[in-house]
Design an enzyme around this catalytic site. Structure first.
Site, PDB file in Angstrom:
ATOM      1  N   GLU A  61      14.055  -9.611   5.829  1.00 46.92           N
ATOM      2  CA  GLU A  61      13.906  -8.870   7.116  1.00 46.92           C
ATOM      3  C   GLU A  61      12.467  -7.996   7.306  1.00 46.92           C
ATOM      4  O   GLU A  61      12.124  -7.729   8.448  1.00 46.92           O
ATOM      5  CB  GLU A  61      14.918  -7.482   7.012  1.00 46.92           C
ATOM      6  CG  GLU A  61      16.613  -8.200   7.015  1.00 46.92           C
ATOM      7  CD  GLU A  61      17.027  -9.070   5.917  1.00 46.92           C
ATOM      8  OE1 GLU A  61      18.087  -9.547   6.074  1.00 46.92           O
ATOM      9  OE2 GLU A  61      16.278  -8.713   4.770  1.00 46.92           O
ATOM     10  N   HIS A 130      27.782  -4.310   4.197  1.00 48.75           N
ATOM     11  CA  HIS A 130      28.292  -5.102   5.395  1.00 48.75           C
ATOM     12  C   HIS A 130      28.901  -3.866   6.330  1.00 48.75           C
ATOM     13  O   HIS A 130      29.257  -4.288   7.333  1.00 48.75           O
ATOM     14  CB  HIS A 130      29.163  -5.876   5.122  1.00 48.75           C
ATOM     15  CG  HIS A 130      28.751  -7.254   4.363  1.00 48.75           C
ATOM     16  ND1 HIS A 130      28.128  -7.106   2.865  1.00 48.75           N
ATOM     17  CD2 HIS A 130      28.182  -8.620   4.657  1.00 48.75           C
ATOM     18  CE1 HIS A 130      27.529  -8.418   2.621  1.00 48.75           C
ATOM     19  NE2 HIS A 130      27.696  -9.105   3.610  1.00 48.75           N
TER      20      HIS A 130
END
Length: 325
Positions: A61, A130
């Protein structure tokens, strides 16, 4: 033209239309090409625009955001997908230390039109990392704009507006509502990007929220209506900046307010909204502004998410409490 689309398809259409209109728009992210993303939001875009504009990136990321910053400096308009909300933290330094500061560092002479898409929130039965709500981190950071649509029409137009903006924008997507359908009118935007809107008019209590929480507030308002209580629901749509005028107008009418969110309550969007309304509407209040939020604890195993996340019952409990004053 108006059509019924789920939020995921509205986002896909928005990116497709933006890429068609401007060949400087590029998409970047993990598995967004052939797979179409974990939630299939970018499905079909690589086939139509090629692998030079829909880029499958490594699982890094920080590298995704850093590369996007460089592309923006070269005149491109990158749209980055962070696969899940909890995966954004490896790229956090690039976002808050670099991307958020660069426009100011260049005294406005260099635009940084980077959109960072983050599926956020709970209600999908997933494991830790998540199901999180990190929008407060970014809203706290000067130099970033943070938006969060709750409807398919807003998803389409807010994505188009975000891509066209010269400022970096964190685009929070309600992953639990990706397949909730709504009417999408592609002829004209209904609202400015950062406008708060009244999702349901009412007279007695103002309910405020953003993203998937708006659906919970509408559910609570419908239940309250059956009990003779009229609630007005306001969709923030943008949490940095916040358009307070519709909230102030509503609160001056109702005198009572409940602010709800999926994120933990301590030092949060809900805290800021409640404090600001107390400051600006003190003499209109008939009761303190109450907050409903997730608990100040890490996101639990999926079997406990229905206890951890606010639901209509917890909102209605707060409605009863503000009406009891």
């Amino acid at each position: 033209m108006t059509e019924q689309l789920p939020i995921a398809r509205a986002l896909n259409l928005a990116m497709r239309d933006a890429m068609t209109a401007d060949d400087k728009v590029v998409l970047m992210g993990e598995d967004i090409g052939d797979l179409g993303g974990v939630f299939r939001v970018t499905d079909g875009l690589k086939a139509d625009f090629g692998d030079r504009r829909v880029l499958d990136t490594p699982l890094a990321e920080s590298g995704i955001i850093g590369t996007a910053i460089g592309l923006a400096m070269r005149g491109y308009r990158p749209v980055c997908e962070i696969q899940f909300d909890g995966f954004v933290y490896p790229g956090f330094d690039q976002i808050v230390s670099q991307l958020a500061k660069l426009t100011n560092r260049h005294r406005g002479t260099q635009p940084f039109p980077v959109v960072i898409r983050i599926p956020h929130g709970g209600h999908i039965g997933a494991i830790e990392h998540h199901q999180e709500s990190p929008e407060g981190y970014f809203a706290h950071t000067a130099g970033l704009r943070v938006v969060a649509p709750s409807t398919a029409n807003d998803a389409y137009w807010m994505m188009r507006q975000a891509i066209e903006s010269d400022d970096p924008i964190i685009f929070m997507e309600p992953k639990a509502k990706y397949w909730t359908k709504g009417a999408v009118d592609t002829t004209a935007p209904a609202h400015p990007l950062h406008a708060s809107v009244v999702a349901k008019p009412g007279e007695q209590v103002t309910l405020v929220g953003h993203s998937a929480m708006v659906h919970v507030l509408l559910q609570a308002a419908a239940i309250a209506e059956g009990e003779g209580i009229s609630c007005e629901v306001i969709d923030l749509r943008s949490v940095a900046p916040v358009d307070y005028q519709p909230l102030i107008d509503s609160l001056r009418k109702t005198g009572r307010c409940v602010v709800a969110q999926e994120a933990p309550g301590h030092v949060s969007i809900g805290s800021e909204v409640a404090a600001t309304l107390m400051e600006r509407c003190f003499y209109s209040l008939e009761a303190p502004v109450l907050r409903v939020s997730a608990f100040d604890a890490p996101f639990p195993p999926s079997q406990l998410e229905s206890i951890y996340l606010p639901d209509a019952d917890r909102v209605l409990d707060a409605v009863d409490r503000v009406l009891a004053y």
